[in-house]
Motif scaffolding. Structure first.
Motif, PDB file in Angstrom:
ATOM      1  N   PRO A 180       0.816  -1.223   0.000  1.00  0.00           N
ATOM      2  CA  PRO A 180       0.000   0.000   0.000  1.00  0.00           C
ATOM      3  C   PRO A 180       0.848   1.271   0.000  1.00  0.00           C
ATOM      4  N   GLN A 181       1.928   1.234   0.767  1.00  0.00           N
ATOM      5  CA  GLN A 181       2.774   2.408   0.853  1.00  0.00           C
ATOM      6  C   GLN A 181       3.413   2.742  -0.492  1.00  0.00           C
ATOM      7  N   ILE A 182       3.884   1.700  -1.168  1.00  0.00           N
ATOM      8  CA  ILE A 182       4.539   1.922  -2.448  1.00  0.00           C
ATOM      9  C   ILE A 182       3.535   2.407  -3.488  1.00  0.00           C
ATOM     10  N   LEU A 183       2.327   1.861  -3.445  1.00  0.00           N
ATOM     11  CA  LEU A 183       1.303   2.317  -4.391  1.00  0.00           C
ATOM     12  C   LEU A 183       0.960   3.783  -4.147  1.00  0.00           C
ATOM     13  N   LEU A 184       0.926   4.176  -2.891  1.00  0.00           N
ATOM     14  CA  LEU A 184       0.635   5.568  -2.565  1.00  0.00           C
ATOM     15  C   LEU A 184       1.715   6.485  -3.155  1.00  0.00           C
ATOM     16  N   LEU A 185       2.964   6.066  -3.016  1.00  0.00           N
ATOM     17  CA  LEU A 185       4.060   6.849  -3.594  1.00  0.00           C
ATOM     18  C   LEU A 185       3.878   6.978  -5.103  1.00  0.00           C
ATOM     19  N   PHE A 186       3.523   5.865  -5.748  1.00  0.00           N
ATOM     20  CA  PHE A 186       3.361   5.895  -7.197  1.00  0.00           C
ATOM     21  C   PHE A 186       2.148   6.711  -7.614  1.00  0.00           C
ATOM     22  N   LEU A 187       1.151   6.755  -6.748  1.00  0.00           N
ATOM     23  CA  LEU A 187      -0.007   7.598  -7.040  1.00  0.00           C
ATOM     24  C   LEU A 187       0.440   9.059  -7.118  1.00  0.00           C
ATOM     25  N   PHE A 188       1.261   9.486  -6.170  1.00  0.00           N
ATOM     26  CA  PHE A 188       1.731  10.867  -6.188  1.00  0.00           C
ATOM     27  C   PHE A 188       2.600  11.133  -7.414  1.00  0.00           C
ATOM     28  N   ILE A 189       3.502  10.217  -7.703  1.00  0.00           N
ATOM     29  CA  ILE A 189       4.359  10.415  -8.868  1.00  0.00           C
ATOM     30  C   ILE A 189       3.503  10.489 -10.130  1.00  0.00           C
ATOM     31  N   GLY A 190       2.471   9.636 -10.196  1.00  0.00           N
ATOM     32  CA  GLY A 190       1.577   9.627 -11.358  1.00  0.00           C
ATOM     33  C   GLY A 190       0.875  10.966 -11.542  1.00  0.00           C
ATOM     34  N   ILE A 191       0.382  11.528 -10.458  1.00  0.00           N
ATOM     35  CA  ILE A 191      -0.312  12.823 -10.554  1.00  0.00           C
ATOM     36  C   ILE A 191       0.674  13.894 -11.020  1.00  0.00           C
ATOM     37  N   LEU A 192       1.864  13.847 -10.456  1.00  0.00           N
ATOM     38  CA  LEU A 192       2.907  14.807 -10.834  1.00  0.00           C
ATOM     39  C   LEU A 192       3.214  14.733 -12.332  1.00  0.00           C
ATOM     40  N   GLU A 193       3.344  13.522 -12.842  1.00  0.00           N
ATOM     41  CA  GLU A 193       3.740  13.350 -14.246  1.00  0.00           C
ATOM     42  C   GLU A 193       2.594  13.612 -15.210  1.00  0.00           C
ATOM     43  N   ASP A 194       1.382  13.174 -14.851  1.00  0.00           N
ATOM     44  CA  ASP A 194       0.265  13.301 -15.777  1.00  0.00           C
ATOM     45  C   ASP A 194      -0.274  14.718 -15.851  1.00  0.00           C
ATOM     46  N   SER A 195      -0.101  15.484 -14.767  1.00  0.00           N
ATOM     47  CA  SER A 195      -0.687  16.817 -14.751  1.00  0.00           C
ATOM     48  C   SER A 195       0.131  17.812 -15.558  1.00  0.00           C
ATOM     49  N   GLY A 196       1.436  17.581 -15.679  1.00  0.00           N
ATOM     50  CA  GLY A 196       2.292  18.553 -16.354  1.00  0.00           C
ATOM     51  C   GLY A 196       3.075  19.403 -15.363  1.00  0.00           C
ATOM     52  N   TYR A 197       2.870  19.164 -14.061  1.00  0.00           N
ATOM     53  CA  TYR A 197       3.589  19.947 -13.054  1.00  0.00           C
ATOM     54  C   TYR A 197       5.092  19.629 -13.074  1.00  0.00           C
ATOM     55  N   LEU A 198       5.424  18.419 -13.499  1.00  0.00           N
ATOM     56  CA  LEU A 198       6.826  17.982 -13.508  1.00  0.00           C
ATOM     57  C   LEU A 198       7.728  18.953 -14.280  1.00  0.00           C
ATOM     58  N   ALA A 199       7.237  19.406 -15.447  1.00  0.00           N
ATOM     59  CA  ALA A 199       8.041  20.332 -16.248  1.00  0.00           C
ATOM     60  C   ALA A 199       8.257  21.637 -15.492  1.00  0.00           C
ATOM     61  N   ARG A 200       7.239  22.066 -14.718  1.00  0.00           N
ATOM     62  CA  ARG A 200       7.394  23.295 -13.915  1.00  0.00           C
ATOM     63  C   ARG A 200       8.408  23.071 -12.804  1.00  0.00           C
ATOM     64  N   ALA A 201       8.369  21.898 -12.204  1.00  0.00           N
ATOM     65  CA  ALA A 201       9.340  21.597 -11.146  1.00  0.00           C
ATOM     66  C   ALA A 201      10.754  21.654 -11.709  1.00  0.00           C
ATOM     67  N   ALA A 202      10.921  21.139 -12.930  1.00  0.00           N
ATOM     68  CA  ALA A 202      12.246  21.179 -13.558  1.00  0.00           C
ATOM     69  C   ALA A 202      12.673  22.617 -13.794  1.00  0.00           C
ATOM     70  N   LEU A 203      11.722  23.456 -14.161  1.00  0.00           N
ATOM     71  CA  LEU A 203      12.010  24.869 -14.394  1.00  0.00           C
ATOM     72  C   LEU A 203      12.474  25.529 -13.102  1.00  0.00           C
ATOM     73  N   ILE A 204      11.736  25.259 -12.019  1.00  0.00           N
ATOM     74  CA  ILE A 204      12.075  25.874 -10.740  1.00  0.00           C
ATOM     75  C   ILE A 204      13.425  25.361 -10.243  1.00  0.00           C
ATOM     76  N   ALA A 205      13.726  24.113 -10.559  1.00  0.00           N
ATOM     77  CA  ALA A 205      14.964  23.510 -10.056  1.00  0.00           C
ATOM     78  C   ALA A 205      16.181  23.908 -10.868  1.00  0.00           C
ATOM     79  N   ASP A 206      15.979  24.505 -12.030  1.00  0.00           N
ATOM     80  CA  ASP A 206      17.107  24.727 -12.940  1.00  0.00           C
ATOM     81  C   ASP A 206      18.249  25.511 -12.303  1.00  0.00           C
ATOM     82  N   ARG A 207      17.908  26.576 -11.549  1.00  0.00           N
ATOM     83  CA  ARG A 207      18.991  27.397 -11.000  1.00  0.00           C
ATOM     84  C   ARG A 207      19.818  26.624  -9.980  1.00  0.00           C
ATOM     85  N   THR A 208      19.127  25.791  -9.193  1.00  0.00           N
ATOM     86  CA  THR A 208      19.848  24.970  -8.234  1.00  0.00           C
ATOM     87  C   THR A 208      20.717  23.960  -8.969  1.00  0.00           C
ATOM     88  N   MET A 209      20.168  23.373 -10.017  1.00  0.00           N
ATOM     89  CA  MET A 209      20.940  22.408 -10.797  1.00  0.00           C
ATOM     90  C   MET A 209      22.154  23.094 -11.424  1.00  0.00           C
TER      91      MET A 209
END
Ligand SMILES: Nc1nc2c(ncn2[C@@H]2O[C@H](COP(=O)(O)OP(=O)(O)OP(=O)(O)O)[C@@H](O)[C@H]2O)c(=O)[nH]1
Ligand SMILES: [Mg+2]
Lengths: 631, 103
Positions: free
Chosen positions: A308-337
């Protein structure tokens, strides 16, 4: 690659060996990134390749069969997205090679499905020029018809077809709208396209002018801008609200994974305990019963609890990837990277490494600069993958008392887990910095990343992801973990003394464990942990199963018992050292195998293994001593 | 982990009335017409494939906290670029009108 099935991302398809002469027709799906190629592939073949809302999801070719009428079939090839016929990264090279017939195991395509995003046709049509000039029969598919309609766009497909000299269909791959026309294209004998005119394909501005002209002639009306995307970006990319929102999400995720999953995990646990009792009651006292209860139920059961715990983690990752927020996170992280010499694009594979390092390492193919790519490959295993989750949860639950830190929002145990994630991240960053300022130093490559429109993750999409994930997890529990559990049970029960099992310390397993004990004593570990460390070289979560088996044989199988047994054998400094060890150590055969494949040799994986093991040992030692001073 | 300090970039050294000379100087909501890409050939090629073609209209949109990288709206898509790249994309100054974008 043995443990490779542990990770959904690496199932390379050489599923259909082309038969010489009378082979099935090969049809390639080509198009710009994020245009819906994999969605269409899945719909036509019934397979489930990864779909997500950011560019660069597919990084290698995948083959599948499409069944047509009369028992015939065609071989469909899903490919990474391309912007032009000039490849600039490994994933684009794959598409290029397949189209030119230079890819092993894939015959040169007999036809092409060119899939373009109808809501952004101006730019996407530019790719039609080089693809049509390949001279291969082509069906032009305008995808996202639903979105086009919603936002008030329009296109005359008949006119477009006349301009391009190739059939054109307007479809919605995700809804299945208009897909029949694609089947009839696959059924038919098709001929090469005869466009009215073609520009010089190396000249991008001319191609763009050509595309505009063709679009005009086909009465293309671009849709209104995506309003919701603008509204959401006003929040997610707000200078203050954006980072605050991000922090809230992270905290909520950790708290939910830790406490939200608890009732479910307890449910699974009582099921396992009940079935174990039932097996115990129907079988007579025998070695076989002990193998089942201590070996199988104790070993496999203690890992399955974490589903159950692992599925919950994958649920969050799935929402992150399917929504399009991931690309924004990459944008915000760019300066740190940028500070460690990498760029925002490296952030996307690193985020997916929270699920598993294997697909993450594959995903680095989208990074154009080879040295940046290698640096990202080398640091990816430091990101906390889902296999570490059971280990962390078990030890944290046993050794860290649960107090509330931020009211109901964050408890000490969730905070400890968060701390371990941050620790992995810091190790990754420090390593990247060292690599990028020494052996992998390079010119800065510009960061260019397309921001996809936000899309609502569908329940069905998320459910399928979780189902696939559950299958992978259970298959692994039923193969690697079960296998190790059985072997371990046997080794813990031989050599026989007068026909009965020896005390476990005297068994083969115990002897091996005690042989490594002097080496790990300084870290605060006893021989049982030693056996777990050895078996966890196959995969990290195996240590949980191994401890389950060992303590099972000693008579404390279920996970409450596992926690208590651990508390007896390990002190707090030892427990912290064990956590730190797992944060840094490279205990994953599949990862090593994929690093070897992606870097084309043993040099980097050997270096990586040595570095990570050394770091893990030294840091665990330091952690042990530091905690011992405090308590 | 992510860039959490909202340290803002110093003002872009451009008065209210001065036209922006490069993409970097565009403020959020302003637009300009691209004149030239002063970057190495292969990078220019990719930028053009993404829609940054001389003559095209580019709108500066939101950015990461601190103003870098920034998202640009060009040819129906939104593409994020770092300041250093945006500074190498020169705008047509004569025709540039820095009115807020209404689209
Ligand atoms: N609204 C809508 N969304 C779609 C449609 N087809 C695909 N999508 C979404 O578009 C996004 C990209 O889909 P993918 O199939 O992963 O795209 P891809 O072309 O394989 O992308 P890469 O592998 O990154 O090149 C996903 O979020 C899909 O759910 C469609 O017809 N309508
Ligand atoms: Mg894809």
């Amino acid at each position: 690659m043995s443990g490779c099935d542990g990770c959904a991302g690496c199932a390379t398809g050489t599923l259909v060996a082309p038969v010489a002469g009378n082979r099935a027709k090969v049809v390639a799906i080509v198009g710009p990134p994020n245009s819906g190629k994999s969605t269409l592939f899945n719909r036509l073949t019934g397979l489930r390749q990864k779909v997500a809302n950011f560019p660069g999801v597919t990084v290698e070719q995948h083959l599948g069969k499409v069944r047509l009428g009369g028992g015939r079939e065609v071989v469909l090839v899903d490919l990474p997205g391309i912007y032009s016929m000039t490849p600039r990264s490994e994933d684009e090279q794959v598409t290029h090679d397949v189209l030119k017939g230079r890819m092993k195991n894939v015959a040169r395509p007999d036809a092409v499905l060119l899939i373009l995003d109808s809501t952004n046709l101006g730019r996407h049509l530019t790719l039609a020029a080089p693809v049509l000039s390949l001279g291969v029969p082509t069906l032009v598919i305008l995808n996202m018809a639903d979105d086009l309609r919603h936002r008030g766009g329009n296109i005359d497909t008949a006119a477009l077809s006349q301009q391009l000299g190739a059939p054109v269909v307007l479809v919605s791959a995700s809804r299945g709208e208009g897909v029949d026309a694609i089947f009839s294209f696959l059924e038919k004998e098709t001929s090469a396209p005869v466009p009215v005119e073609l520009p010089i394909i190396q000249d991008v501005p001319r191609c763009r002018v050509w595309a505009a002209k063709i679009g005009n002639n086909a009465a293309y009306q671009a849709p209104a801008p995506p309003l919701w995307t603008r509204r959401l970006d006003a929040i997610f990319l707000h200078a203050v609200m954006g980072p605050v929102f991000f922090a809230i999400v992270v905290v909520a995720v950790f708290q939910t994974i830790f406490s939200g999953a608890k009732p479910l995990m307890e449910g699974v646990e009582s099921l396992i305990a009940a079935s174990s009792d039932w097996v115990g009651s129907v079988l007579p006292e025998s070695a076989f019963r002990s193998l089942l209860i201590d070996g199988v139920w104790g070993g496999v059961g203690s890992v399955v609890v974490f589903l159950p715990q692992i599925l919950l983690l994958f649920l969050f990752i799935g929402i992150l990837e399917d929504s399009g927020y991931l690309a924004r996170a990459a944008l915000i992280a760019d300066r740190t990277m940028a500070r460690v010499g990498l760029q925002g694009k490296s952030f996307i594979p690193l985020l997916s490494a929270y699920a598993c390092a294997v697909p993450a390492i594959m995903a680095t193919r989208t990074i154009e600069n080879k040295r940046d790519r290698y640096a990202t490959i080398l640091i990816a295993p430091f990101m906390t993958c889902s296999a570490r989750l059971p280990v962390y949860t078990l030890i944290i639950a046993a050794f860290i008392p649960n107090h509330s830190l931020l009211g109901p929002f964050l408890g000490t145990q969730a905070a400890a887990m968060l701390g371990l994630y941050v620790l992995g991240f810091l190790a990754a960053f420090a390593t990247a910095r060292v690599l990028k300022s020494s052996v992998l130093k390079s010119e800065r490559t510009p960061f260019m990343l397309e921001m996809p429109p936000y899309r609502k993750p569908t329940l069905q999409g998320l459910a399928l992801r979780l189902l696939d994930r559950a299958k992978v997890f259970l298959r692994r529990a039923g193969t690697v973990i079960l296998g190790v559990a059985i072997v371990l049970w046997v080794l813990a029960n031989i050599p026989l003394h007068d026909g009965s099992a020896p005390p476990i310390e005297q068994s083969v397993a115990g002897t091996v464990g005690r042989a490594v004990e002097p080496l790990i004593r300084p870290l605060g570990f006893d021989w049982k942990i030693g056996v777990g460390l050895i078996t966890s070289l196959a995969a990290r979560e195996v240590i949980v199963g191994t401890l389950g088996t060992i303590y099972g044989i000693e008579g404390e199988a279920d996970s409450k018992g596992l926690q208590q047994a651990l508390q007896r054998d390990l002190d707090l400094p030892g427990a912290v050292a064990l956590l730190v060890f797992f944060a840094f150590a490279m205990q994953c055969m599949s990862t090593l195998a994929v690093v070897r494949r992606e870097t084309g040799g043993w040099k980097w994986p050997v270096l990586q293994f040595t570095y990570m093991s050394t770091l893990a040992y030294v840091s665990a030692f330091v952690a042990n001593r530091a905690v011992a001073v405090f308590v | 982990m992510l860039q959490l300090n909202g340290k803002s970039v110093p003002p872009q050294g451009r008065g209210e009335q001065d036209p922006a000379e490069t993409l970097m100087e565009l403020r959020e909501g302003e637009h300009g017409i691209l004149e030239a890409l002063e970057v190495p050939e292969d990078i220019a090629q990719r930028l053009m494939e993404l829609g940054f073609i001389p003559g095209s209209r580019i709108v500066a949109a939101r950015s990461a906290p601190g103003g870098d990288p920034r998202v640009f709206r060009v040819d129906g898509s939104e593409i994020a670029l770092r300041r250093e790249t945006a500074a190498a994309l020169r705008l047509r100054t004569l025709l540039t009108t820095q009115l807020p974008d209404v689209s």
